[in-house]
Design a protein around this motif. Structure first.
Motif, short mmCIF file in Angstrom:
data_model
loop_
_atom_site.label_atom_id
_atom_site.label_comp_id
_atom_site.label_asym_id
_atom_site.label_seq_id
_atom_site.Cartn_x
_atom_site.Cartn_y
_atom_site.Cartn_z
N MET A 1 1.27 0.89 -14.06
CA MET A 1 1.10 -0.60 -14.44
C MET A 1 -0.25 -0.76 -15.14
O MET A 1 -1.26 0.07 -15.00
N THR A 2 0.05 -1.31 -16.40
CA THR A 2 -1.08 -1.35 -17.38
C THR A 2 -2.29 -2.30 -16.82
O THR A 2 -1.61 -3.62 -16.58
N PRO A 3 -3.54 -2.00 -16.62
CA PRO A 3 -4.44 -3.05 -16.02
C PRO A 3 -4.46 -4.31 -17.22
O PRO A 3 -4.40 -4.08 -18.34
N PRO A 4 -4.89 -5.57 -16.76
CA PRO A 4 -4.92 -6.78 -17.39
C PRO A 4 -6.05 -6.50 -18.45
O PRO A 4 -7.01 -5.71 -18.33
N GLY A 5 -5.91 -6.74 -19.85
CA GLY A 5 -6.98 -6.77 -20.63
C GLY A 5 -7.02 -5.16 -21.11
O GLY A 5 -8.00 -4.91 -22.14
N HIS A 6 -5.96 -4.43 -21.01
CA HIS A 6 -5.83 -3.30 -21.54
C HIS A 6 -4.29 -2.98 -22.53
O HIS A 6 -3.52 -3.59 -21.98
N ARG A 7 -4.36 -2.03 -23.14
CA ARG A 7 -3.04 -1.57 -23.63
C ARG A 7 -3.16 0.04 -23.38
O ARG A 7 -4.18 0.68 -23.39
N ARG A 8 -1.72 0.52 -23.03
CA ARG A 8 -1.64 2.14 -22.75
C ARG A 8 -0.76 2.52 -23.86
O ARG A 8 0.27 1.93 -23.95
N LEU A 9 -1.08 3.53 -24.57
CA LEU A 9 -0.37 4.41 -25.12
C LEU A 9 -0.01 5.65 -24.66
O LEU A 9 -0.86 6.79 -24.04
N ALA B 1 4.37 17.70 -25.97
CA ALA B 1 2.99 17.43 -25.65
C ALA B 1 2.77 15.84 -25.53
O ALA B 1 3.20 14.94 -26.45
N THR B 2 2.14 15.33 -24.48
CA THR B 2 2.23 13.89 -24.29
C THR B 2 0.77 13.42 -23.79
O THR B 2 0.22 13.93 -22.83
N LEU B 3 -0.08 12.79 -24.49
CA LEU B 3 -1.32 12.00 -24.25
C LEU B 3 -1.16 10.53 -23.76
O LEU B 3 -0.31 9.80 -24.50
N VAL B 4 -1.76 10.36 -22.66
CA VAL B 4 -1.82 8.89 -22.13
C VAL B 4 -3.23 8.27 -22.11
O VAL B 4 -4.19 8.81 -21.55
N VAL B 5 -3.28 7.48 -22.94
CA VAL B 5 -4.68 6.85 -23.31
C VAL B 5 -4.74 5.31 -23.17
O VAL B 5 -3.66 4.68 -23.41
N ASP B 6 -5.70 4.94 -22.43
CA ASP B 6 -5.75 3.41 -22.27
C ASP B 6 -7.05 2.98 -23.38
O ASP B 6 -7.96 3.47 -23.52
N PHE B 7 -6.78 1.66 -23.90
CA PHE B 7 -7.67 0.95 -24.44
C PHE B 7 -8.28 -0.28 -24.04
O PHE B 7 -7.37 -1.16 -23.66
N GLN B 8 -9.46 -0.75 -23.89
CA GLN B 8 -9.83 -2.01 -23.35
C GLN B 8 -9.74 -2.97 -24.41
O GLN B 8 -10.91 -3.62 -24.79
N VAL B 9 -8.51 -3.40 -24.98
CA VAL B 9 -8.25 -4.39 -25.93
C VAL B 9 -7.17 -5.23 -25.40
O VAL B 9 -6.31 -4.75 -24.65
N ALA B 10 -7.27 -6.56 -25.71
CA ALA B 10 -5.99 -7.49 -25.37
C ALA B 10 -4.82 -7.54 -26.11
O ALA B 10 -3.81 -7.73 -25.97
#
Length: 172
Positions: free
Chosen positions: A1-9, A141-150
């Motif tokens: 689950m992606t946290p609120p106010g975040h985007r996950r790639l 290869a797979t990178l999982v990265v979160d961004f603190q953006v809406a």
């Protein structure tokens, strides 16, 4: 689950493709047996970690389509919107960022090709994973990265936080 106010790639290079028929155009090359196994392993890993995309942006190449099909064969709990984009076929990092900025999901999986995807993966996080193969970005290869953006339009280089980096067994 992606946290609120975040985007996950979830940024994935296609799994290992077949070179059995030299007459096959690059765009049409399918996965080989190792690639099919690796893509299924990747799907199982994503599910086990709770990294399930609600949107998939994939190149139109056969090997990226098949990579997604194998990943989706794992017991994923989410059925994402899937878009196959010609613009992701051998895209530059700049083109990938433009495409990502138009995404609408909270957790987006992007499936593409080297060398662009390796450069894009290196561009995104504030700190790269310590894995020695990260710069090479081997197949699957797979990178999982979160961004603190809406909103994805607000993603900038070097602003992501790495959550995970995974390469299925049998690295190339």
């Amino acid at each position: 689950m992606t946290p609120p106010g975040h985007r996950r790639l979830i940024l994935t290079r296609h799994a290992k493709s077949s070179w059995d028929d030299p007459a096959t155009a690059d765009h049409d090359r399918p996965l080989n047996a190792r690639g099919r196994r690796a893509a299924l392993e990747l799907g199982e890993w994503l599910h086990s970690r709770g990294y399930e995309p609600d949107e998939v942006l994939s190149s139109t190449a056969a090997r990226t389509r098949e990579t997604w099909a194998r990943v989706a064969a794992a017991p994923l709990e989410v059925t994402p919107r899937v878009a196959h984009l010609e613009t992701l076929y051998h895209a530059t990092p700049e083109a990938m960022l433009d495409i990502l900025r138009g995404a609408t999901g909270d957790c987006v999986m992007m499936i593409g090709h080297n060398p662009g995807i390796a450069a894009f993966a290196a561009l995104l996080p504030a700190r790269a994973p310590a894995d020695p193969d990260f710069r090479r970005y081997p197949t699957a290869a797979t990178l999982v990265v979160d961004f603190q953006v809406a909103d994805w339009k607000d993603v900038t280089p070097a602003s992501g936080s790495v959550l995970d980096y995974f390469v299925p067994s049998g690295r190339d």
